[in-house]
Scaffold this active site. Structure first.
Site, PDB file in Angstrom:
ATOM      1  N   CYS A   2       0.838  -1.319  -0.077  1.00 18.40           N
ATOM      2  CA  CYS A   2       0.037  -0.112  -0.187  1.00 18.40           C
ATOM      3  C   CYS A   2       0.886   1.361   0.064  1.00 18.40           C
ATOM      4  CB  CYS A   2      -1.091   0.082   1.166  1.00 18.40           C
ATOM      5  SG  CYS A   2      -1.887  -1.198   1.304  1.00 18.40           S
ATOM      6  N   ARG A  27       4.548   0.271  -6.227  1.00 17.21           N
ATOM      7  CA  ARG A  27       4.692  -0.796  -5.149  1.00 17.21           C
ATOM      8  C   ARG A  27       3.690  -1.916  -5.179  1.00 17.21           C
ATOM      9  NH1 ARG A  27       6.719   2.222  -0.437  1.00 17.21           N
ATOM     10  NH2 ARG A  27       5.423   1.340   0.851  1.00 17.21           N
ATOM     11  N   TRP A  74      -3.022  -2.540  -1.378  1.00 20.88           N
ATOM     12  CA  TRP A  74      -2.848  -4.014  -1.922  1.00 20.88           C
ATOM     13  C   TRP A  74      -3.638  -4.846  -0.966  1.00 20.88           C
ATOM     14  CZ3 TRP A  74      -0.141  -8.050   0.266  1.00 20.88           C
ATOM     15  CH2 TRP A  74       0.375  -9.067  -0.548  1.00 20.88           C
ATOM     16  N   ASN A  98      -1.046   1.690   5.698  1.00 21.03           N
ATOM     17  CA  ASN A  98      -0.152   0.679   5.111  1.00 21.03           C
ATOM     18  C   ASN A  98       0.267  -0.362   6.145  1.00 21.03           C
ATOM     19  OD1 ASN A  98       1.487  -0.905   3.856  1.00 21.03           O
ATOM     20  ND2 ASN A  98       3.214   0.359   3.634  1.00 21.03           N
ATOM     21  N   GLY A  99      -0.014  -1.840   6.238  1.00 20.15           N
ATOM     22  CA  GLY A  99       0.294  -2.663   7.094  1.00 20.15           C
ATOM     23  C   GLY A  99      -0.941  -3.560   7.694  1.00 20.15           C
ATOM     24  N   GLU A 478      16.551 -18.005  -9.475  1.00 22.99           N
ATOM     25  CA  GLU A 478      15.944 -16.613  -9.791  1.00 22.99           C
ATOM     26  C   GLU A 478      15.392 -16.499 -11.232  1.00 22.99           C
ATOM     27  OE1 GLU A 478      15.537 -13.980  -8.609  1.00 22.99           O
ATOM     28  OE2 GLU A 478      15.936 -12.525 -10.036  1.00 22.99           O
ATOM     29  N   LYS A 482      11.706 -15.045 -11.708  1.00 21.00           N
ATOM     30  CA  LYS A 482      11.411 -13.923 -12.607  1.00 21.00           C
ATOM     31  C   LYS A 482      10.186 -14.211 -13.611  1.00 21.00           C
ATOM     32  CE  LYS A 482      12.746 -11.375 -11.207  1.00 21.00           C
ATOM     33  NZ  LYS A 482      13.650 -10.973  -9.954  1.00 21.00           N
ATOM     34  N   GLU A 485       6.847 -14.481 -12.052  1.00 27.66           N
ATOM     35  CA  GLU A 485       6.029 -13.181 -11.438  1.00 27.66           C
ATOM     36  C   GLU A 485       5.591 -12.304 -12.559  1.00 27.66           C
ATOM     37  OE1 GLU A 485       8.299 -10.941  -8.563  1.00 27.66           O
ATOM     38  OE2 GLU A 485      10.150 -11.405  -9.644  1.00 27.66           O
ATOM     39  N   HIS A 501      16.078 -37.271  -9.405  1.00 22.38           N
ATOM     40  CA  HIS A 501      15.457 -37.668  -8.067  1.00 22.38           C
ATOM     41  C   HIS A 501      13.953 -37.707  -8.022  1.00 22.38           C
ATOM     42  CE1 HIS A 501      19.520 -38.993  -6.815  1.00 22.38           C
ATOM     43  NE2 HIS A 501      19.904 -37.878  -7.314  1.00 22.38           N
ATOM     44  N   LYS A 601       5.897  -4.252  -4.480  1.00 24.90           N
ATOM     45  CA  LYS A 601       7.163  -3.976  -4.535  1.00 24.90           C
ATOM     46  C   LYS A 601       7.887  -4.287  -3.143  1.00 24.90           C
ATOM     47  CE  LYS A 601      11.356  -2.818  -6.508  1.00 24.90           C
ATOM     48  NZ  LYS A 601      11.944  -3.944  -7.249  1.00 24.90           N
TER      49      LYS A 601
END
Ligand code: F6R
Length: 606
Positions: A2, A27, A74, A98-99, A478, A482, A485, A501, A601
Site C-alpha cells: 500500500c 509498489r 494492496w 499501510n500494514g 531466480e 522472474k 512473476e 530424483h 514491490k
C-alpha cells in the site's frame, strides 16, 4: 505494498494526490482512493483497479479541497472492492493505512458494543472507528490518535484527516515507513520519498512509534514515549528523471539496461582503481568470523544463496542461508558473535526486518546489504553496505539483484583475504574479472536480444523448468521466479543433478527446459543431465558460452551464446538472459510487466 500520501497544500489537492499515487504505483496495488476536507466536511472518491479509473471518476465527480490524503491498496483483509478501498471514513475521521492491524477482530467487538457498525471487511476501518470514538468522548485529534495507538497490535503507517480541520494531518508509524516532505507553505507525508519527489527534496523520516502533527506552518513530532522528537531534515537527490522510463517501454527494461552503469558505480565504491578492496570506506574484518548467517526474501534470498557458494568456496567460512519468514519463527539458536547479514533491496521487508531484530536481540553482529540507506533495515544494522543500484521501480527486481551479488562477492573476497584463504594472484584474477563486469554485461545484453524470438515460443508453454549447477543453481531459481512473476507461466528450478530424483518425470516434448551452463568446472556434469533430458524428448534452451555450446554438440531446441567469463562472476553475467527471457516472454503474453498481478514491490506485511 500500500502507498500513502497526504498533502496540506495551497491549491486544489486532488490532482496532486493522484499524481503522487502514480509515483507509488510501482509498489503494487489493486484499488485507490483519495479524501479531502473542504468547508469542514470530509469527502472521498475511490475506484477499483488502475489509477486511471480513479482519475476518470474525478473527472465526473471532482473532489474539492486543499487538504487531503490518498492511498493505493494492496489487499490483505477483504477482497479488492471499492468499499474496501481506502481512505476509510468513520464519523469525523478519515484514515489511510499501510500494514496489518492484527487484533482488529477483538477491537471490532469492542467497537460494536459502543454502537459502531463496520461497512467494510478491512482491518483498517477499526482504526478510523477507534479514533472517532475517542473524538466523540471529547478528546483532541492528537489525544484520540494516541489513545488509538495504545490499542493497536501489528504493523502500520497511518495518516489521518479530520472533519473541521483543514490545517491538520496526523501521521504515525510502527513497522511501515513514512516520510515527511517540507515544501513552500505546503507540507506532505508519503510512504517514501519517491511519492514526494517533484514537490520537495527536503525530507525527514519518522521513526518507530513517532506521531507527527502536521500543519502548513509547523511539523511537531513526538516519539513513542510522547517526548518531543527532532527528525533530521535531509535534502535528497530527487532528479525527477529517475522516475521516467527514458524511452524504454517498461521500467523493468530500463533497469535491465542500467546494469552496466550501476554495477560500475557499485564497483567504484567497493574496489579502488588500483584493485584494492575498499568496501565503501567501511572497516570490516572477517579474520575472527567462524560462521555467517544470511537472511532475505525472494530475489534477495537467491542473491544470498549465491553468496553461500562464494563465501564457502573462497573464504572457507560455513554459511547458513535462510528465508526470513522461516528464520524468524523457527527461533534458531544464534551465538552471540555470529555475523548475520540481511539483504534487502527496499530495506523495509517486514520478515527480513523481524529476522534482523531477532538476531540483534541475541547480540549477533548485524550487517545489511540494502538499496535504501534511510530504510529501517539499513538504520537498524551495525553496518549497512549500500548497493548503489539507484531507485528500482519495476516490481520484478533486476539491477538490485546483480548489485547485491556484486557487493556480496566483494565481501566474500575480503573474507577470503582476511582468513588467508586466497593468494594475491587469485585475488587479483577475481578482482580484475569483477572490473570487467560492466563490459561483459553489455555483451550479455547484446547476446540476449536473441531471446526475444525464443520468448515468443515460450509464451505458449504452461510449464517451464530451469536447471543449473553450482553457482548457476541459485540463478536457475531466480530465473524461474522472474518468469513466474511477470509472465504468470508456471516455472520451477532444480539443481541439474537433482532432476533424476523425481522432477524428470515432468519431462516431455511440451516442457521447455532452460539450462544455464557456462564452460565451468561443473560443465561436464551439467551436460550429462542435459543429455538425460534430451533422451526423454525434453526441449532444451541452452544458454552457454561459445566453447560450452561447441563442446555440447547438437540436439538442443534453441541455443543462446553468452560471452565467456570467469566462473566466479558467471551468476552475475547469466542473470541478464534470465531477466530478459522473463521480460520478453511477458511482453509476448501482454502482461503488466512493471506491476504484475498480486505483487507488491516493498512487502511491509508478513
Ligand atoms: C522478485 C522480487 C521479490 C523481492 C522480495 C524481497 O523480483 O523483487 O522477490 O526480492 O520481496 O524484497 P527486498 O529485497 O526489498 O527485501
Amino acid at each position: 505494498m500500500c502507498g500513502i500520501i497526504g498533502v496540506l497544500g495551497t491549491h486544489e489537492v486532488a490532482p496532486v494526490l493522484v499524481d503522487a499515487l502514480k509515483r507509488l504505483e510501482y509498489r503494487g496495488y489493486d484499488s485507490a482512493g483519495i479524501a479531502t476536507v473542504h468547508n469542514g466536511k470530509l469527502d472521498r472518491r475511490r475506484a477499483l483497479g488502475k489509477l486511471i479509473n480513479l482519475s476518470d471518476l474525478l473527472v465526473h465527480e471532482p473532489l474539492i479541497g486543499k487538504s487531503g490524503i490518498g492511498h493505493t491498496r494492496w489487499a490483505t483483509h477483504g477482497e479488492p472492492t471499492v468499499k474496501n478501498a481506502h481512505p476509510h471514513i468513520s464519523g469525523r475521521v478519515s484514515v489511510v493505512h499501510n500494514g496489518i492491524i492484527e487484533n482488529f477482530q477483538e477491537l471490532l467487538k469492542e467497537l460494536k458494543a459502543c454502537g459502531y457498525a463496520p461497512t467494510t471487511q478491512t482491518d483498517t476501518e477499526t482504526v478510523s472507528m477507534l479514533v472517532d470514538h475517542y473524538l466523540s468522548q471529547g478528546e483532541t485529534p492528537l489525544q484520540s490518535v494516541r489513545n488509538c495507538l495504545t490499542k493497536l497490535n501489528g504493523a502500520f503507517g497511518l495518516c489521518f484527516l479530520f472533519e473541521g480541520e483543514e490545517d491538520l494531518i496526523i501521521a504515525t508509524r510502527k513497522g511501515s515507513p513514512l516520510a515527511i516532505g517540507y515544501g513552500d507553505g505546503e507540507i506532505y507525508v508519503g510512504s517514501d520519498a519517491i511519492a514526494l519527489a517533484p514537490m520537495t527534496d527536503r525530507i525527514s523520516y519518522l521513526e518507530e512509534g513517532d506521531i507527527a502533527v502536521l500543519s502548513r506552518s509547523q511539523v511537531s513530532i513526538e516519539d513513542k514515549d510522547s517526548s518531543p522528537a527532532n527528525r533530521e531534515i535531509r535534502t535528497i537527490r530527487s532528479g525527477s528523471n529517475r522516475f521516467e522510463k527514458d524511452g524504454y517501454t517498461h521500467f523493468m527494461e530500463k533497469e535491465i539496461y542500467e546494469q552496466p552503469s550501476v554495477i560500475a558505480q557499485n564497483l567504484k565504491h567497493y574496489i579502488s582503481d588500483t584493485g584494492q578492496i575498499t568496501l565503501n570506506g567501511i572497516n570490516l574484518d572477517f579474520s575472527s568470523i567462524e560462521r555467517i548467517t544470511l537472511v532475505a526474501c525472494g530475489t534477495a534470498f537467491y542473491a544470498c544463496l549465491t553468496a553461500k557458494y562464494w563465501f564457502e568456496k573462497l573464504a572457507r567460512i560455513p554459511v547458513d542461508v535462510d528465508v526470513a519468514s522461516e528464520f524468524r519463527y523457527r527461533t534458531p539458536p544464534v551465538a552471540a558473535n555470529t555475523l548475520a547479514i540481511f539483504v534487502s533491496q527496499s530495506g523495509e521487508t517486514a520478515d527480513t526486518l523481524a529476522a534482523l531484530r531477532y538476531c540483534k536481540d541475541k547480540a549477533a553482529h548485524i550487517w545489511s546489504v540494502t538499496n535504501v540507506t534511510e530504510s529501517s533495515i539499513a538504520r537498524e544494522s551495525d553496518v549497512d553496505l549500500p548497493i548503489y543500484a539507484g531507485i528500482e521501480i519495476g516490481v520484478a527486481s533486476t539491477k538490485a539483484f546483480t548489485c547485491q551479488l556484486t557487493v556480496l562477492l566483494t565481501l566474500a573476497l575480503k573474507a577470503a583475504s582476511d582468513q588467508n584463504q586466497i593468494n594475491d594472484h587469485k585475488r587479483h584474477e577475481i578482482l580484475s574479472s569483477m572490473q570487467s563486469l560492466p563490459s561483459l554485461i553489455n555483451l550479455a545484453l547484446n547476446c540476449s536480444e536473441n531471446l526475444r524470438f525464443v520468448a515468443n515460443e515460450l509464451a505458449h508453454a504452461t510449464d517451464i523448468l530451469f536447471l543449473g549447477r553450482g553457482l548457476l543453481f541459485p540463478l536457475a531459481l531466480e530465473g524461474a521466479l522472474k518468469l513466474k512473476e511477470i509472465s504468470y507461466i508456471h516455472a520451477e528450478a532444480y539443481a541439474a543433478g537433482e532432476l533424476k530424483h523425481g522432477p524428470i518425470a515432468l519431462i516431455d516434448e511440451t516442457v521447455p527446459v532452460v539450462v544455464m551452463a557456462p564452460q565451468d568446472s561443473l560443465f561436464d556434469k551439467t551436460l550429462s543431465n542435459v543429455q538425460e533430458v534430451m533422451a526423454r524428448k525434453g526441449r532444451i534452451l541452452m544458454i552457454a558460452d561459445a566453447k560450452a555450446l561447441k563442446d555440447a554438440g547438437q540436439g538442443f531446441w534453441k541455443a543462446i551464446e553468452m560471452p565467456h567469463c570467469h566462473e566466479i562472476i558467471s551468476p552475475i553475467i547469466y542473470a541478464i538472459p534470465a531477466q530478459m527471457l522473463a521480460y520478453y516472454t511477458a511482453l509476448a503474453k501482454g502482461t503488466d510487466v512493471d506491476q504484475p498481478r498480486n505483487l507488491a514491490k516493498s512487502v511491509t506485511v508478513e
